[in-house]
Design an enzyme around this catalytic site. Structure first.
Site, PDB file in Angstrom:
ATOM      1  CB  CYS A  82      -1.458   6.227   3.715  1.00 21.41           C
ATOM      2  SG  CYS A  82      -2.720   5.790   4.942  1.00 21.41           S
ATOM      3  N   GLY A 119      -5.226   2.016  15.634  1.00 18.73           N
ATOM      4  CA  GLY A 119      -3.911   1.623  16.105  1.00 18.73           C
ATOM      5  C   GLY A 119      -3.932   0.185  16.593  1.00 18.73           C
ATOM      6  CB  CYS A 213     -14.616   8.274   3.690  1.00 17.29           C
ATOM      7  SG  CYS A 213     -15.431   9.627   4.578  1.00 17.29           S
ATOM      8  CB  CYS A 214     -10.411   6.034   0.483  1.00 16.73           C
ATOM      9  SG  CYS A 214      -9.338   5.905   1.931  1.00 16.73           S
TER      10      CYS A 214
END
Length: 396
Positions: A82, A119, A213-214
């Site tokens: 990020c 993942g 939460c984004c």
């Protein structure tokens, strides 16, 4: 000797929900062109490009850059989770500061899919394996719950355990984020919410609810950086200078402290910001506006203290007093932040750069922080990397 580095052009396209965006290469090209247009220079003057993205095939950066032009310049693809966008900016700044080149483009984009981050590869060790093992030993790990929420929710729990704050304090950050985003036409979530609505939204990982939460987001942003001499020779707007910048990665405390706050980067942020303050010769009390990495409300709260915006253990009072917004001590995330503006991973660091550049130029319209002269950026990636950048307004 290092050259002064100025941000002379920024560009950002409106962030959108997954499925509503253009393809990554189109988004990237658009953001790059916006930055070049803002700088008022031709792409032929750019000598290097650093392009960041997390989910994409190799040389996706070239695919986006080729939509701008085919000048044959070096294009370096960057992936630092990020913190990718600000890592591209960090590399661009270093290239100019070293004197090797005079004008560089930093670009970041992401075309995401709905749902929590996952993942990609199942046939090899995860780069977050050590982090997950450490988290599991500390608080357990539930494979049915989004992984990132367990990390940052765990950080919230450890903060509550030490300082005894009300869980609703975290939710107040979401309310503030939406109020700021309501003034940002490029943000994905512009409708305001109440504290009760944030607390009543579905629980993700206690104390975090969904509105804390984004969201997964698609978008792109870019910046053109150059030397002071280049800006003068070409008559560019050199009002915004990168006064200091630092990147840190994990140290022993990340895994050895039995504290999830440090596992998610609190000490990386503390170390990077300390380097930036020392290099610039200022303190956190001098900063007027901050864009920080609020991927979850918990991370915004612990980052207040890591950046020195408020003393250790005082973040709750900082929030309750309104010192994190307009009329308070320092405006944090005037853009709406990751929580409300959105978080297209590779673009986030450069979107933060764009917002702070607009703030220092006085071009942030309804979001403008009056009299802003020093702006701080914090961008974090688990796994891990943290980039802290200080921008200053120079000249008139």
């Amino acid at each position: 000797m290092t050259q002064a580095v100025h941000v002379v052009g920024v560009g950002m396209i409106p962030f959108t929900k997954p499925g509503a965006s253009e393809a990554y290469d189109v988004m990237g090209s658009r953001a790059a062109k916006l930055a070049l247009d803002d700088a008022r220079i031709d792409y032929a003057l750019v000598q290097q490009a650093y392009v960041g993205y997390v989910f994409g095939d190799s040389t996706a950066g070239q695919a986006a850059i080729y939509g701008v032009g085919l000048s044959g310049i070096p294009v370096v693809n960057v992936n630092n989770n990020c913190a990718t966008g600000s890592t591209a900016l960090w590399l661009a700044r270093q290239a100019v500061a070293s004197g090797m080149v005079d004008c560089v483009l930093a670009l970041g984009f992401e075309q995401m899919v709905p749902g929590p981050l996952k993942g990609v590869w199942a046939d090899r060790p995860s780069p977050l394996g050590r982090f997950i093992d450490t988290l599991e030993a500390h608080q357990g790990f539930d494979p049915a719950v989004p992984r990132a929420a367990q990390f940052f929710g765990g950080a919230a729990r450890d903060y509550i355990a030490e300082h005894g704050i009300a869980p609703s304090t975290f939710a107040r950050i979401s309310v503030k984020a939406r109020q700021h985003a309501a003034r940002n036409p490029l943000a994905v979530f512009r409708q305001t919410v109440t504290l009760d609505e944030v607390l009543a939204s579905p629980s993700v990982f206690d104390p975090l609810t969904r509105l804390q939460c984004c969201p997964p987001t698609c978008g792109a942003a870019a910046a053109v950086v150059c030397s002071a001499d280049f800006a003068r020779r070409h008559g560019l707007d050199g009002r915004v200078r990168i006064a200091a910048q630092a990147m840190t990665t994990d140290g022993p405390s990340t895994f050895g402290s039995n504290d999830v706050r440090k596992l998610v980067g609190a000490d990386m942020a503390r170390a990077a910001s300390a380097k930036v303050y020392a290099e610039a010769g200022i303190g956190p009390e001098d900063v007027d506006v901050v864009e920080l990495h609020d991927c979850f409300t918990a991370n915004e709260l612990i980052t207040y203290e890591s950046l020195g915006l408020t003393p250790e253990g005082t973040a709750e009072q900082f929030i309750l007093d309104g010192d994190n917004t307009y009329g308070g001590r320092v405006v944090t995330n005037p853009s709406g932040g990751l929580l409300s503006k959105g978080h297209p991973l590779g673009a986030t660091g450069l979107a933060q750069c764009a917002e702070l550049t607009w703030q220092l130029r006085g071009q942030a319209q309804q979001r403008q922080v009056e009299g802003a002269r020093l702006a701080l950026q914090h961008n974090l990636g688990l796994g891990g990397a943290c980039v802290v950048t200080l921008y200053e307004k120079v000249g008139a």
